[in-house]
Write an enzyme that holds these catalytic residues in place. Structure first.
Site, PDB file in Angstrom:
ATOM      1  N   HIS A  17      11.696 -40.225 -52.668  1.00  0.00           N
ATOM      2  CA  HIS A  17      11.572 -39.930 -53.803  1.00  0.00           C
ATOM      3  C   HIS A  17      12.810 -39.208 -54.816  1.00  0.00           C
ATOM      4  O   HIS A  17      13.536 -39.726 -55.727  1.00  0.00           O
ATOM      5  CB  HIS A  17      10.360 -39.097 -54.556  1.00  0.00           C
ATOM      6  CG  HIS A  17       9.110 -39.846 -54.203  1.00  0.00           C
ATOM      7  ND1 HIS A  17       8.067 -38.895 -53.261  1.00  0.00           N
ATOM      8  CD2 HIS A  17       8.603 -40.848 -54.402  1.00  0.00           C
ATOM      9  CE1 HIS A  17       7.061 -39.696 -53.301  1.00  0.00           C
ATOM     10  NE2 HIS A  17       7.247 -40.941 -53.963  1.00  0.00           N
ATOM     11  N   LYS A  41      -7.908 -42.059 -57.356  1.00  0.00           N
ATOM     12  CA  LYS A  41      -7.293 -41.724 -55.908  1.00  0.00           C
ATOM     13  C   LYS A  41      -7.726 -40.272 -55.638  1.00  0.00           C
ATOM     14  O   LYS A  41      -8.285 -39.522 -56.606  1.00  0.00           O
ATOM     15  CB  LYS A  41      -5.799 -41.592 -55.899  1.00  0.00           C
ATOM     16  CG  LYS A  41      -5.045 -42.925 -55.808  1.00  0.00           C
ATOM     17  CD  LYS A  41      -3.595 -42.909 -55.245  1.00  0.00           C
ATOM     18  CE  LYS A  41      -3.124 -44.182 -55.121  1.00  0.00           C
ATOM     19  NZ  LYS A  41      -1.372 -43.905 -55.105  1.00  0.00           N
ATOM     20  N   ARG A  90      10.821 -50.257 -50.718  1.00  0.00           N
ATOM     21  CA  ARG A  90      10.914 -49.653 -49.315  1.00  0.00           C
ATOM     22  C   ARG A  90      10.772 -51.063 -48.513  1.00  0.00           C
ATOM     23  O   ARG A  90      11.834 -51.345 -47.524  1.00  0.00           O
ATOM     24  CB  ARG A  90       9.822 -48.977 -49.078  1.00  0.00           C
ATOM     25  CG  ARG A  90      10.185 -47.482 -49.392  1.00  0.00           C
ATOM     26  CD  ARG A  90       8.853 -46.694 -49.027  1.00  0.00           C
ATOM     27  NE  ARG A  90       8.081 -46.940 -50.216  1.00  0.00           N
ATOM     28  CZ  ARG A  90       6.834 -46.311 -50.484  1.00  0.00           C
ATOM     29  NH1 ARG A  90       6.660 -45.522 -49.769  1.00  0.00           N
ATOM     30  NH2 ARG A  90       6.077 -46.916 -51.475  1.00  0.00           N
ATOM     31  N   SER A 128       4.485 -40.739 -49.215  1.00  0.00           N
ATOM     32  CA  SER A 128       3.785 -39.436 -49.026  1.00  0.00           C
ATOM     33  C   SER A 128       2.552 -39.604 -48.174  1.00  0.00           C
ATOM     34  O   SER A 128       2.294 -38.413 -47.668  1.00  0.00           O
ATOM     35  CB  SER A 128       3.198 -39.287 -50.480  1.00  0.00           C
ATOM     36  OG  SER A 128       4.254 -39.085 -51.508  1.00  0.00           O
TER      37      SER A 128
HETATM   38  P1  ADP Z   1       3.959 -43.339 -52.194  1.00  0.00           P
HETATM   39  O1  ADP Z   1       2.667 -42.472 -52.198  1.00  0.00           O
HETATM   40  O2  ADP Z   1       3.764 -44.780 -51.496  1.00  0.00           O
HETATM   41  O3  ADP Z   1       5.318 -42.523 -51.545  1.00  0.00           O
HETATM   42  P2  ADP Z   1       4.308 -43.205 -54.983  1.00  0.00           P
HETATM   43  O4  ADP Z   1       3.350 -43.560 -56.067  1.00  0.00           O
HETATM   44  O5  ADP Z   1       4.521 -41.548 -55.026  1.00  0.00           O
HETATM   45  O6  ADP Z   1       4.209 -43.686 -53.642  1.00  0.00           O
HETATM   46  O7  ADP Z   1       5.840 -43.735 -55.292  1.00  0.00           O
HETATM   47  C1  ADP Z   1       6.501 -43.588 -56.545  1.00  0.00           C
HETATM   48  C2  ADP Z   1       7.652 -44.457 -56.398  1.00  0.00           C
HETATM   49  O8  ADP Z   1       8.761 -44.016 -55.440  1.00  0.00           O
HETATM   50  C3  ADP Z   1       7.417 -45.964 -56.161  1.00  0.00           C
HETATM   51  O9  ADP Z   1       8.229 -46.715 -56.852  1.00  0.00           O
HETATM   52  C4  ADP Z   1       7.549 -46.174 -54.729  1.00  0.00           C
HETATM   53  O10 ADP Z   1       8.064 -47.437 -54.321  1.00  0.00           O
HETATM   54  C5  ADP Z   1       8.773 -45.286 -54.829  1.00  0.00           C
HETATM   55  N1  ADP Z   1       9.147 -44.715 -53.224  1.00  0.00           N
HETATM   56  C6  ADP Z   1       8.276 -43.931 -52.544  1.00  0.00           C
HETATM   57  N2  ADP Z   1       8.797 -43.670 -51.302  1.00  0.00           N
HETATM   58  C7  ADP Z   1      10.137 -44.289 -51.347  1.00  0.00           C
HETATM   59  C8  ADP Z   1      10.861 -44.005 -50.297  1.00  0.00           C
HETATM   60  N3  ADP Z   1      11.035 -43.525 -49.148  1.00  0.00           N
HETATM   61  N4  ADP Z   1      12.490 -45.024 -50.786  1.00  0.00           N
HETATM   62  C9  ADP Z   1      12.385 -45.476 -51.956  1.00  0.00           C
HETATM   63  N5  ADP Z   1      11.416 -45.417 -52.796  1.00  0.00           N
HETATM   64  C10 ADP Z   1      10.439 -44.771 -52.649  1.00  0.00           C
END
Ligand code: ADP
Length: 160
Positions: A17, A41, A90, A128
């Site tokens: 992130h 969630k 990703r 996450s």
């Molecule tokens: P997650 O729980 O899968 O990490 P989130 O809802 O917190 O997902 O993710 C928020 C945004 O950040 C989404 O657009 C997701 O694709 C992006 N994101 C999450 N992890 C990564 C990563 N490792 N690299 C690039 N983008 C990411």
């Protein structure tokens, strides 16, 4: 002024992130990291805890702020006067869902544009959920999340 919203669960914020936030902040005048209140969630961290962790990791980024929102993203965008959504991609598996979301958001408000950023290769495996799974069993997560998040995970899982 270009105002972008980077929405997500951020439960908790990871280096994946953070990489998107840093890169987004170079392109847009202002980036709002927006934590979604999602009643469907069952998060590990409360919205307030997630905001506090993000606030800590963005403290040296002058054009980045953190906030939370309920309901439709496009309504929140209108309220904040924002015209761009930032999403991270990703893997191909992210694509189909994100295409659907971008299409519906454009239909709901055609002033809003979604910008996709490819993950940094280093973080293509990082989510996450993976972080929580690893931390739950007491394995090190120092390569995956900032120190402040590592400490918060330890205290959630009561690992020393
Ligand atoms: P997650 O729980 O899968 O990490 P989130 O809802 O917190 O997902 O993710 C928020 C945004 O950040 C989404 O657009 C997701 O694709 C992006 N994101 C999450 N992890 C990564 C990563 N490792 N690299 C690039 N983008 C990411």
């Amino acid at each position: 002024m270009s105002i972008a919203v980077y929405p997500g669960s951020f439960d908790p914020v990871t280096f994946g992130h953070l990489d998107i936030i840093q890169r987004g902040a170079k392109v847009f005048d202002h980036v709002i990291v927006a934590v979604l209140h999602n009643p469907n969630k069952n998060p590990l961290f409360t919205v307030e805890e997630r905001i506090a962790l993000i606030r800590d990791v963005i403290k040296n980024m002058p054009n980045v702020t953190v906030d939370s929102f309920h309901g439709l993203l496009v309504d929140y965008m209108r309220k904040m006067n924002a015209n761009a959504i930032i999403k991270g991609l990703r893997a191909v598996s992210d694509f189909e869902y994100e295409l659907q979301m971008a299409s519906i958001n454009r239909k709901l408000n055609d002033e809003v544009e979604t910008f996709f950023m490819m993950t940094n290769n280093k973080y293509s495996f990082l989510s996450s959920s993976i972080v929580k799974e690893v931390a739950k069993y007491g394995a090190p997560v120092s390569d995956l999340v900032p120190d402040v998040v590592q400490v918060a995970l330890r205290s959630k899982f009561r690992v020393t």
